[in-house]
Design a protein around this motif. Sequence first.
Motif, mmCIF file in Angstrom:
data_model
loop_
_atom_site.group_PDB
_atom_site.id
_atom_site.type_symbol
_atom_site.label_atom_id
_atom_site.label_comp_id
_atom_site.label_asym_id
_atom_site.label_seq_id
_atom_site.Cartn_x
_atom_site.Cartn_y
_atom_site.Cartn_z
ATOM 1 N N ARG A 218 38.675 62.752 47.943
ATOM 2 C CA ARG A 218 39.540 62.711 49.136
ATOM 3 C C ARG A 218 40.943 63.215 48.818
ATOM 4 O O ARG A 218 41.565 63.914 49.618
ATOM 5 N N PHE A 219 41.450 62.865 47.641
ATOM 6 C CA PHE A 219 42.777 63.312 47.218
ATOM 7 C C PHE A 219 42.637 64.140 45.946
ATOM 8 O O PHE A 219 41.788 63.865 45.090
ATOM 9 N N THR A 220 43.494 65.123 45.816
ATOM 10 C CA THR A 220 43.512 65.934 44.599
ATOM 11 C C THR A 220 44.220 65.170 43.487
ATOM 12 O O THR A 220 44.927 64.185 43.730
ATOM 13 N N ASP A 221 44.047 65.652 42.264
ATOM 14 C CA ASP A 221 44.738 65.037 41.132
ATOM 15 C C ASP A 221 46.242 65.061 41.343
ATOM 16 O O ASP A 221 46.949 64.087 41.039
ATOM 17 N N GLU A 222 46.746 66.174 41.868
ATOM 18 C CA GLU A 222 48.189 66.306 42.069
ATOM 19 C C GLU A 222 48.699 65.280 43.083
ATOM 20 O O GLU A 222 49.787 64.712 42.929
ATOM 21 N N GLN A 223 47.921 65.040 44.133
ATOM 22 C CA GLN A 223 48.334 64.057 45.131
ATOM 23 C C GLN A 223 48.364 62.649 44.544
ATOM 24 O O GLN A 223 49.261 61.857 44.855
ATOM 25 N N LEU A 224 47.401 62.326 43.699
ATOM 26 C CA LEU A 224 47.352 60.992 43.105
ATOM 27 C C LEU A 224 48.454 60.793 42.066
ATOM 28 O O LEU A 224 48.903 59.667 41.834
ATOM 29 N N ARG A 225 48.902 61.884 41.468
ATOM 30 C CA ARG A 225 49.968 61.769 40.467
ATOM 31 C C ARG A 225 51.322 61.447 41.093
ATOM 32 O O ARG A 225 52.238 61.007 40.397
ATOM 33 N N GLU A 226 51.464 61.656 42.396
ATOM 34 C CA GLU A 226 52.777 61.556 43.040
ATOM 35 C C GLU A 226 53.447 60.199 42.829
ATOM 36 O O GLU A 226 54.651 60.121 42.602
ATOM 37 N N ASP A 227 52.667 59.124 42.910
ATOM 38 C CA ASP A 227 53.262 57.792 42.852
ATOM 39 C C ASP A 227 53.036 57.082 41.526
ATOM 40 O O ASP A 227 53.284 55.877 41.408
ATOM 41 N N LEU A 228 52.559 57.802 40.518
ATOM 42 C CA LEU A 228 52.268 57.159 39.241
ATOM 43 C C LEU A 228 53.553 56.774 38.511
ATOM 44 O O LEU A 228 54.525 57.532 38.466
ATOM 45 N N LEU A 237 51.601 51.582 28.733
ATOM 46 C CA LEU A 237 51.892 50.216 29.144
ATOM 47 C C LEU A 237 50.811 49.767 30.114
ATOM 48 O O LEU A 237 50.663 50.331 31.200
ATOM 49 N N LYS A 238 50.048 48.779 29.717
ATOM 50 C CA LYS A 238 48.902 48.359 30.510
ATOM 51 C C LYS A 238 49.311 47.902 31.906
ATOM 52 O O LYS A 238 48.666 48.248 32.903
ATOM 53 N N ALA A 239 50.370 47.090 31.993
ATOM 54 C CA ALA A 239 50.790 46.592 33.307
ATOM 55 C C ALA A 239 51.162 47.742 34.232
ATOM 56 O O ALA A 239 50.864 47.726 35.433
ATOM 57 N N GLU A 240 51.803 48.752 33.674
ATOM 58 C CA GLU A 240 52.193 49.923 34.449
ATOM 59 C C GLU A 240 50.962 50.677 34.936
ATOM 60 O O GLU A 240 50.874 51.082 36.110
ATOM 61 N N ALA A 241 49.984 50.842 34.061
ATOM 62 C CA ALA A 241 48.758 51.551 34.433
ATOM 63 C C ALA A 241 47.955 50.751 35.459
ATOM 64 O O ALA A 241 47.339 51.329 36.361
ATOM 65 N N ASP A 242 47.951 49.422 35.333
ATOM 66 C CA ASP A 242 47.263 48.585 36.324
ATOM 67 C C ASP A 242 47.911 48.733 37.703
ATOM 68 O O ASP A 242 47.217 48.800 38.724
ATOM 69 N N ALA A 260 36.747 51.017 48.439
ATOM 70 C CA ALA A 260 37.341 51.775 47.339
ATOM 71 C C ALA A 260 37.736 50.846 46.193
ATOM 72 O O ALA A 260 38.295 49.774 46.399
ATOM 73 N N GLU A 261 37.431 51.299 44.982
ATOM 74 C CA GLU A 261 37.812 50.580 43.774
ATOM 75 C C GLU A 261 38.383 51.582 42.786
ATOM 76 O O GLU A 261 37.819 52.657 42.580
ATOM 77 N N VAL A 262 39.491 51.209 42.155
ATOM 78 C CA VAL A 262 40.142 52.091 41.192
ATOM 79 C C VAL A 262 40.428 51.288 39.925
ATOM 80 O O VAL A 262 40.999 50.188 40.003
ATOM 81 N N ARG A 263 40.037 51.798 38.804
ATOM 82 C CA ARG A 263 40.247 51.135 37.515
ATOM 83 C C ARG A 263 40.870 52.123 36.535
ATOM 84 O O ARG A 263 40.648 53.326 36.602
ATOM 85 N N GLN A 264 41.638 51.591 35.596
ATOM 86 C CA GLN A 264 42.217 52.415 34.550
ATOM 87 C C GLN A 264 41.656 51.990 33.200
ATOM 88 O O GLN A 264 41.355 50.813 32.980
ATOM 89 N N SER A 265 41.502 52.942 32.311
ATOM 90 C CA SER A 265 41.013 52.652 30.963
ATOM 91 C C SER A 265 41.587 53.691 30.009
ATOM 92 O O SER A 265 42.056 54.757 30.432
ATOM 93 N N VAL A 266 41.553 53.374 28.728
ATOM 94 C CA VAL A 266 42.071 54.317 27.732
ATOM 95 C C VAL A 266 41.037 54.507 26.636
ATOM 96 O O VAL A 266 40.210 53.626 26.369
ATOM 97 N N LYS A 267 41.076 55.663 26.023
ATOM 98 C CA LYS A 267 40.272 55.916 24.828
ATOM 99 C C LYS A 267 41.121 56.726 23.851
ATOM 100 O O LYS A 267 42.001 57.510 24.253
ATOM 101 N N PHE A 268 40.853 56.485 22.587
ATOM 102 C CA PHE A 268 41.650 57.140 21.560
ATOM 103 C C PHE A 268 41.278 58.625 21.458
ATOM 104 O O PHE A 268 40.115 59.007 21.626
ATOM 105 N N THR A 269 42.290 59.432 21.177
ATOM 106 C CA THR A 269 42.047 60.862 20.992
ATOM 107 C C THR A 269 41.426 61.098 19.610
ATOM 108 O O THR A 269 41.540 60.248 18.719
ATOM 109 N N PRO A 270 40.777 62.233 19.426
ATOM 110 C CA PRO A 270 40.192 62.523 18.098
ATOM 111 C C PRO A 270 41.233 62.542 16.988
ATOM 112 O O PRO A 270 40.919 62.245 15.836
ATOM 113 N N LEU A 279 44.508 58.367 29.124
ATOM 114 C CA LEU A 279 44.467 57.399 30.221
ATOM 115 C C LEU A 279 43.577 57.961 31.325
ATOM 116 O O LEU A 279 43.867 59.009 31.896
ATOM 117 N N THR A 280 42.487 57.255 31.596
ATOM 118 C CA THR A 280 41.545 57.695 32.622
ATOM 119 C C THR A 280 41.614 56.755 33.816
ATOM 120 O O THR A 280 41.500 55.527 33.662
#
Length: 722
Positions: A218-228, A237-242, A260-270, A279-280
Amino acid sequence: MQDATSILLVLCLMGSAGTCIAAQANDPNQQSAIQKQESFEIIKSIEFEGNEKFKDHVLRERLGFELGDRLDPFLAEGGRMTIAEVYRKVGYPSVKVSLDRDRLADGHLYYRIEEGPRVQIGSIEFEGNDSFGDGTLRQVIKIKEKKWLLWPYHFTEEAIDADVDRLREFYYGRGYLNYKIEAKTELSEDGEKMDVVFVIEEGPVYHVAQIVFSGNTRFTDEQLREDLESRENAVYLKAEADRDARKIEQRYREIGYVDAEVRQSVKFTPEVKENLVILTITVKEGRQFRIGRIDITGNETTKDKVIRRVLDEYDFTPGELYDAKIAPKEGNGRLEKYSQRAASADQVMIRPVTPESGDPNTKDVRVDMQEGMTGIIRPGIGFSSDNGVMAQIIYQQQNFDIADLPDSFGEWFMPWRTFRGGGQRFSVRLEPGTRYSQYSVGFADPYWRDEPITFNTLGQSWKRFRESYDEKRLKGAFGFEERVDEQWRRSIGFRAENVGVSDLDFDAPQEIRDVHGNNQLYGVRFGVGFSGVDDIYDPGQGRNVNVSYEQVTGDDAFGVLEGGYTHYFTLHEDVLGRKTVLAGRVQAGTILGEAPPFERFYGGGTSRYGIRGFEYRGVSTRGLQTNVPNPVRKDPIGSDWIFLAGAEVTIPLVGENFGLLLFTDSGTIDTGSYRLSIGTGLEIKVPQVFGNTPIRFEIATPLLKDEEDETQIFSFSGGGMF
């Protein structure tokens, strides 16, 4: 080993042969003998030995069985372990509890308890905390060292484990994702204190290498980045990502994506050595829905329109997109709260349901209401620091209906059976007091002619003993406030008032003598306001702005210009959704022309222009005494202008009804120096009884004051929102 052996003994007792010999038991009380288990034995007695901390009846309540129940050796053994756990949870880590096996076979439960010492927390130390000081980490954990006269904190393994989890959450939330934290304990030689050392390996701070979105169409990546708030190359910062995930979820839900459900998670880079994470933000959009039919249930007295008018005002109507931001499917949304307040109900639940038509793009709405007690006849005694002590006889109907007339003559004398269900407000107050007496009749309709317009009218007579005279007023007033949209307001109000000034002191100032007798006032007030807060009853974010002007005629002609600005900031939100809120306030007023003393501005107390730490009307221009040889400026005569500024933090304590207050108030008037005070207090909210205004108990200390000011440390009020 002890518990395992006990269970083995119980199994032996229940064996088909009826006897068993258990060898190599560590506790002599658990060494078995040949025992006989009767088929239907019952519990004949429950006794304890050695219990000093808890009385017998307390331990019996914890067991989960009682006299006369069927004897079950498994339950009896479970009771032994339950008693031990009860002791361990209050600081007895070395408690020993045994069950007399000989008596058990005859239906008698006999528990022997060796309590041991109750262990207090001794010293608390931290090792390896390079990034955060001991003082910071001590605020994170709950266990405390004994200080001065404070109660000691007793040791339990659960408390230590919980504090380890708190420290882990603290470090993880600040970007330390590869931490190691454990607690080491050491018992003192006398067995009465437990020293605790938290051993910390902080590890590196991780930064966000990339922010990736998944599942969003429904929204592009750019649109979702606007309020991050989260940013690439910044610390994770976990609280910030939540918060970012919640914002995106609300963005979907307010346009009909109910599920709608939105969750954040992280994984280590190689590149492990670079200490970076990806940050996904994962989006499960679901389907977009419009509102179908709205059914209201449970309202035996309240008319449907009381709820529907609230839904209409927020565009929650058939055919519109289902706004699940203000009415989430999980409940506890703003629309539920607003509907509950409108009907003065105990509970209102708004839930989406599958429509009978089977339309896949529609959700019907079910509004379930649990009606409450809306009418109160309350005799009693009231008091406040501003008004003194008052006897009270109050009739209030929070769900009044002026069109619900009695069906018979007798019902005119039973108002609790009529005039109900329309969502209006009606009150009659008879309050004679020591310093202030008032008698009033008030009526308000928040949806005049079913429009978002509040109509209110008031008839009031009151008398107050002022510093150098008595003031009595007879007042009639009415007004309208239109809610232009969710944020803007405009209002107009009218009043006619007779102000009587009598019983002057012999040294009353000349300004008071000039208005001795009756004074007629007629005023018309125009106002405009903006309310950009997240919740009109319990704001945690946003701002309120209001400006008004009143032109007064009659025996005096003058104008009153007033304005105020309040901004709210959420400092913290706990797992229950309770918010710690900072509110900053600026307020000012000025007289245009010559106003009589009883219409000027007075600071202090908890009134509209209150400065806590000062008496009601304790901050004011003073009038010069008359009829005395050496006159001084003694009694207040009001000020032509006033300016106030302050800040207040509200911290939730118990549930949603009790809060701790920390505040600072300041201000100045047309005479004297700048005033400043700091203080603390307790706020209690009971909307079902006291409406939308909280009860407050406050203590404040003036830091800056004028020599003519009158101070007051303690104050109590049923005042409005800060």
